[in-house]
Motif scaffolding. Structure first.
Motif, PDB file in Angstrom:
ATOM      1  N   GLY A   7     -32.755  28.756 -23.403  1.00  0.00           N
ATOM      2  CA  GLY A   7     -33.684  28.343 -22.348  1.00  0.00           C
ATOM      3  C   GLY A   7     -32.983  27.573 -21.240  1.00  0.00           C
ATOM      4  N   VAL A   8     -32.151  26.628 -21.628  1.00  0.00           N
ATOM      5  CA  VAL A   8     -31.474  25.788 -20.625  1.00  0.00           C
ATOM      6  C   VAL A   8     -30.434  26.602 -19.855  1.00  0.00           C
ATOM      7  CG1 VAL A   8     -29.942  23.812 -20.301  1.00  0.00           C
ATOM      8  CG2 VAL A   8     -31.876  23.638 -21.862  1.00  0.00           C
ATOM      9  N   MET A   9     -29.570  27.283 -20.584  1.00  0.00           N
ATOM     10  CA  MET A   9     -28.509  28.045 -19.899  1.00  0.00           C
ATOM     11  C   MET A   9     -29.101  29.181 -19.074  1.00  0.00           C
ATOM     12  SD  MET A   9     -25.352  28.090 -22.574  1.00  0.00           S
ATOM     13  CE  MET A   9     -24.313  28.987 -21.479  1.00  0.00           C
ATOM     14  N   GLY A  10     -30.023  29.919 -19.712  1.00  0.00           N
ATOM     15  CA  GLY A  10     -30.672  31.029 -18.994  1.00  0.00           C
ATOM     16  C   GLY A  10     -31.464  30.517 -17.802  1.00  0.00           C
ATOM     17  N   GLY A  11     -32.166  29.383 -17.995  1.00  0.00           N
ATOM     18  CA  GLY A  11     -33.010  28.841 -16.928  1.00  0.00           C
ATOM     19  C   GLY A  11     -32.193  28.449 -15.705  1.00  0.00           C
ATOM     20  N   LEU A  12     -31.117  27.718 -15.933  1.00  0.00           N
ATOM     21  CA  LEU A  12     -30.290  27.268 -14.799  1.00  0.00           C
ATOM     22  C   LEU A  12     -29.638  28.441 -14.072  1.00  0.00           C
ATOM     23  CD1 LEU A  12     -28.735  24.136 -16.524  1.00  0.00           C
ATOM     24  CD2 LEU A  12     -30.005  24.101 -14.386  1.00  0.00           C
ATOM     25  N   VAL A  13     -29.085  29.352 -14.837  1.00  0.00           N
ATOM     26  CA  VAL A  13     -28.375  30.470 -14.197  1.00  0.00           C
ATOM     27  C   VAL A  13     -29.361  31.422 -13.507  1.00  0.00           C
ATOM     28  CG1 VAL A  13     -26.870  32.454 -14.594  1.00  0.00           C
ATOM     29  CG2 VAL A  13     -26.438  30.308 -15.788  1.00  0.00           C
ATOM     30  N   GLN A  14     -30.443  31.752 -14.203  1.00  0.00           N
ATOM     31  CA  GLN A  14     -31.417  32.671 -13.595  1.00  0.00           C
ATOM     32  C   GLN A  14     -31.999  32.070 -12.321  1.00  0.00           C
ATOM     33  OE1 GLN A  14     -32.302  35.713 -14.643  1.00  0.00           O
ATOM     34  NE2 GLN A  14     -31.482  35.834 -16.697  1.00  0.00           N
ATOM     35  N   SER A  15     -32.255  30.754 -12.343  1.00  0.00           N
ATOM     36  CA  SER A  15     -32.851  30.108 -11.165  1.00  0.00           C
ATOM     37  C   SER A  15     -31.932  30.253  -9.961  1.00  0.00           C
ATOM     38  CB  SER A  15     -33.083  28.616 -11.423  1.00  0.00           C
ATOM     39  OG  SER A  15     -33.917  28.449 -12.523  1.00  0.00           O
ATOM     40  N   ILE A  16     -30.682  29.957 -10.163  1.00  0.00           N
ATOM     41  CA  ILE A  16     -29.746  29.978  -9.029  1.00  0.00           C
ATOM     42  C   ILE A  16     -29.525  31.416  -8.537  1.00  0.00           C
ATOM     43  CG2 ILE A  16     -27.429  30.181 -10.092  1.00  0.00           C
ATOM     44  CD1 ILE A  16     -26.690  27.640  -8.498  1.00  0.00           C
ATOM     45  N   LEU A  17     -29.479  32.356  -9.483  1.00  0.00           N
ATOM     46  CA  LEU A  17     -29.266  33.756  -9.077  1.00  0.00           C
ATOM     47  C   LEU A  17     -30.513  34.360  -8.430  1.00  0.00           C
ATOM     48  CD1 LEU A  17     -27.139  35.188 -12.032  1.00  0.00           C
ATOM     49  CD2 LEU A  17     -26.384  34.573  -9.741  1.00  0.00           C
ATOM     50  N   GLU A  18     -31.683  34.039  -8.997  1.00  0.00           N
ATOM     51  CA  GLU A  18     -32.925  34.556  -8.400  1.00  0.00           C
ATOM     52  C   GLU A  18     -33.070  34.048  -6.966  1.00  0.00           C
ATOM     53  OE1 GLU A  18     -36.203  33.459 -10.878  1.00  0.00           O
ATOM     54  OE2 GLU A  18     -36.018  35.242 -12.128  1.00  0.00           O
ATOM     55  N   ASP A  19     -32.782  32.755  -6.769  1.00  0.00           N
ATOM     56  CA  ASP A  19     -32.957  32.191  -5.428  1.00  0.00           C
ATOM     57  C   ASP A  19     -31.914  32.714  -4.445  1.00  0.00           C
ATOM     58  OD1 ASP A  19     -35.263  30.820  -5.727  1.00  0.00           O
ATOM     59  OD2 ASP A  19     -34.327  29.006  -6.471  1.00  0.00           O
ATOM     60  N   ARG A  20     -30.761  33.139  -4.968  1.00  0.00           N
ATOM     61  CA  ARG A  20     -29.767  33.718  -4.059  1.00  0.00           C
ATOM     62  C   ARG A  20     -30.042  35.212  -3.821  1.00  0.00           C
ATOM     63  NH1 ARG A  20     -23.355  34.278  -5.289  1.00  0.00           N
ATOM     64  NH2 ARG A  20     -24.056  35.927  -6.666  1.00  0.00           N
ATOM     65  N   GLU A  21     -30.253  35.961  -4.918  1.00  0.00           N
ATOM     66  CA  GLU A  21     -30.275  37.417  -4.814  1.00  0.00           C
ATOM     67  C   GLU A  21     -31.653  37.973  -4.496  1.00  0.00           C
ATOM     68  OE1 GLU A  21     -27.612  39.647  -5.975  1.00  0.00           O
ATOM     69  OE2 GLU A  21     -26.224  37.961  -6.035  1.00  0.00           O
ATOM     70  N   ARG A  22     -32.674  37.407  -5.136  1.00  0.00           N
ATOM     71  CA  ARG A  22     -33.990  38.028  -5.056  1.00  0.00           C
ATOM     72  C   ARG A  22     -34.831  37.414  -3.946  1.00  0.00           C
ATOM     73  NH1 ARG A  22     -38.735  39.012  -9.029  1.00  0.00           N
ATOM     74  NH2 ARG A  22     -39.342  41.033  -8.203  1.00  0.00           N
ATOM     75  N   TYR A  23     -34.980  36.084  -3.985  1.00  0.00           N
ATOM     76  CA  TYR A  23     -35.838  35.429  -2.991  1.00  0.00           C
ATOM     77  C   TYR A  23     -35.048  34.998  -1.760  1.00  0.00           C
ATOM     78  CZ  TYR A  23     -38.697  35.416  -7.152  1.00  0.00           C
ATOM     79  OH  TYR A  23     -39.369  35.810  -8.272  1.00  0.00           O
ATOM     80  N   ARG A  24     -33.724  34.952  -1.916  1.00  0.00           N
ATOM     81  CA  ARG A  24     -32.795  34.664  -0.810  1.00  0.00           C
ATOM     82  C   ARG A  24     -33.083  33.329  -0.118  1.00  0.00           C
ATOM     83  NH1 ARG A  24     -32.005  40.970   1.051  1.00  0.00           N
ATOM     84  NH2 ARG A  24     -31.783  41.669  -1.072  1.00  0.00           N
TER      85      ARG A  24
END
Lengths: 292, 288
Positions: free
Chosen positions: B86-103
């Motif tokens: 949860g912690v590792m996935g949460g931090l990494v997914q958040s940063i990648l989603e905000d860069r790649e998906r929501y920009r």
């Protein structure tokens, strides 16, 4: 002579006044075109190889060590290695078949598929063939490395039947992926959650790390009726560890018949779902909207 | 003008707190509100339970249900591992989603409060969901599988705090690292968490591992966190060599490994962010 009609048509295929030969050739090219990036990706993107081998292998190793800690008979190590290899195909079906149309929508490719004069089944077939080739190399690596590293001994009396069962398992498995591709698109933003949901619960129900007979009878019945992963894996284990006295849920012949029936059902289901999807895409025009 | 937006005059802890709070709401909206509630509940419940049940059936097939000590070891390890994912996935997914998906990442970075409090808040939803999974798995273990919890809160509370800090440090390190990657960054948390799962004694005693992996296993704070949590929840340690250590020694090793992991995680994240700014990686879209 061929061309596009000026009269209204319900889809791009109908609008193209093409000969049967050209229709077949166009669809074949669509299959090859969609399979190409997945096959060529084997050499172009080496990081894929690492992740697709490493991820299943890490999971396989963890379960192997659990069995070792429990002093389990050696054939259980083989069960886990074989299950890990088949897991590669399942992951490919979930992430690169079922969720693929959803990603294609986000990237803007989906509307191109809908407007091109070829059948969407050709796109899905291309994805499946490309995915199968790509994943086979990963699965073989998992089996090879796992077998050598953990000393798995196979007892195969009928290698051709085993190969046949493997190929037969892939038909309903990828047929299921084709069906899910349409459904995931309809269900929209939950695609990521759905793909996640189709992992551990399916590994549990499919008996990826233990013999399927260990589950309660009612659960096994549902699995045998719906989940090609479980049926195929049970049949393959009976054939790959024939000398170990491994007990299958049903005789291999019956499981082959179930897999064949599943193959037909899932492919027909995928065809029907795609037709509905295409209808919705044209009528409502929102299936191609991003982030829906 | 300063390169770092965080050095703008007037930025206070209150501003960071406001950014953190807003990010929590955003993270929860992205995780839960956009999903069908029924599906979200099923997803939250089914995945961790299925992961634990796989181990239970494996245990049952081999032992016939005998030797509940090992079953307790499996259930607690499997439950707690949800926090790491949860912690590792949460931090990494958040940063990648905000860069790649929501920009949105580049806009967040240039705000005065900066990325760090936002990132922690944005990933908190997944962390909360992971704690629900822990509680649920333990509940099923106690209610249906004969797991006997004998919680020692005096021991469990500091172990949990230290363990979570250590896991957050690993997650922050991963989040910064994933910003540098061209493709396949989405797979890294799973791969790294899977590797740590293997060496931390989450579902089997680390004595079973090949001996060359033992130093890595003993150096990982997750190994000590799991061991300390087992002692705090079950009243006894793991089977094997780890179980022979005293409670005090386990807590000491957890504290030392966490004290090493935190500065390394923070320093690495700061370096990764500096490199991302210089190399223009904050608004990169890999299409992966």
């Amino acid at each position: 002579m061929s061309g596009y009609r000026g009269t209204p048509a319900t889809n791009a295929r109908e609008a193209a006044e093409w000969s049967t030969g050209r229709v077949l050739w166009s669809n074949l090219r669509a299959v090859i075109g969609r399979a190409y990036p997945r096959v060529i990706g084997l050499t172009r993107e080496p990081s894929w190889i690492f992740f697709e081998i490493a991820l299943p292998f890490l999971a396989v190793s963890a379960f192997v060590f659990v069995y070792r800690a429990l002093d389990a008979p050696e054939e259980f190590i083989g069960f886990v290695v074989l299950g890990g290899a088949v897991t590669s195909f399942w992951l490919n079906v979930v992430w690169m078949m079922a969720a693929q149309f959803y990603w294609e929508k986000d990237q803007g490719n989906l509307e191109l598929y809908f407007t091109a004069p070829m059948h969407l089944m050709s796109i899905l077939a291309g994805m499946a063939i490309g995915g199968l080739v790509m994943t086979s190399s990963r699965a073989l690596a998992v089996i090879g490395i796992g077998s050598i590293l953990y000393g798995v001994t196979y007892s195969i009396d009928q290698p051709f039947l085993l190969a046949g069962v493997f190929l037969l398992t892939m038909i309903p498995l990828y047929g299921m992926g084709m069906l899910f591709a349409s459904l995931f698109l309809l269900w929209g933003r939950e695609a990521y959650h759905l793909a996640e949901l189709l992992q551990e619960p399916i590994y549990f129900l499919g008996g990826v790390n233990f013999p399927l007979v260990a589950l309660p009878g009612a659960v096994v019945g549902v699995v045998m009726a719906t989940l090609p992963l479980g049926v195929g894996l049970d049949a393959m284990r009976q054939l790959a560890f024939a000398g170990s006295g491994v007990e299958g849920v049903l005789p291999v012949g019956v499981e082959i018949a179930i897999l064949a029936a599943m193959g037909v059902i899932f492919l027909v289901g995928a065809r029907v779902a795609l037709r509905y999807l295409e209808h919705l895409a044209r009528r409502e025009g929102r299936l191609t909207l991003k982030w829906q | 003008m300063s390169q770092r937006a965080a050095s703008v005059r007037g930025i206070t802890l209150a501003d960071a707190w406001r950014s953190f709070r807003t990010a929590i709401g955003l993270g929860w909206a992205v995780e839960a509100n956009w999903s069908d509630p029924f599906l979200f509940v099923v997803y939250t419940v089914a995945k961790p339970l299925a992961a634990a049940l796989i181990l239970v059936v494996m245990f049952d097939v081999i032992t016939g249900g005998q030797g509940t000590e090992f079953l307790q070891f499996l259930i607690v390890g499997s439950a707690l591992w949800n926090v790491v994912f949860g912690v590792m996935g949460g931090l990494v997914q958040s940063i990648l989603e905000d860069r790649e998906r929501y920009r949105m990442l580049k806009y967040i970075v240039v705000t005065p409060s900066g990325l760090f409090p936002f990132l922690l808040g944005r990933s908190l939803a997944r962390v909360i969901v992971s704690f629900v999974a822990v509680a649920l798995t333990l509940f099923v273990g106690v209610a249906f599988l004969g797991v006997e919890l004998r919680p020692n809160l005096v021991y469990l509370a500091p172990a949990t705090l230290l363990g979570i800090l250590a896991v957050i440090s690993l997650g922050i390190f991963m989040a910064g690292w994933c910003l540098q990657l061209r493709q396949e960054a989405w797979h890294y948390p799973e791969a790294i968490a899977g590797a740590i799962y293997l060496i931390s004694g989450a579902i089997f005693p680390i004595d079973i591992l090949p001996s060359f992996l033992h130093p890595i296993a003993y150096g990982s704070p997750t190994t000590w966190w799991l061991e300390a949590s087992r002692r705090g929840l079950l009243g006894h340690g793991s089977p094997g060599a780890m179980g022979t250590l005293s409670d005090g020694a386990v807590m000491l090793f957890l504290a030392i490994s966490t004290a090493i992991a935190i500065p390394i995680g923070l320093a690495a994240f700061a370096w990764f962010m500096k490199r991302a700014r210089q190399a223009g990686l904050l608004d990169m879209v890999t299409g992966s």
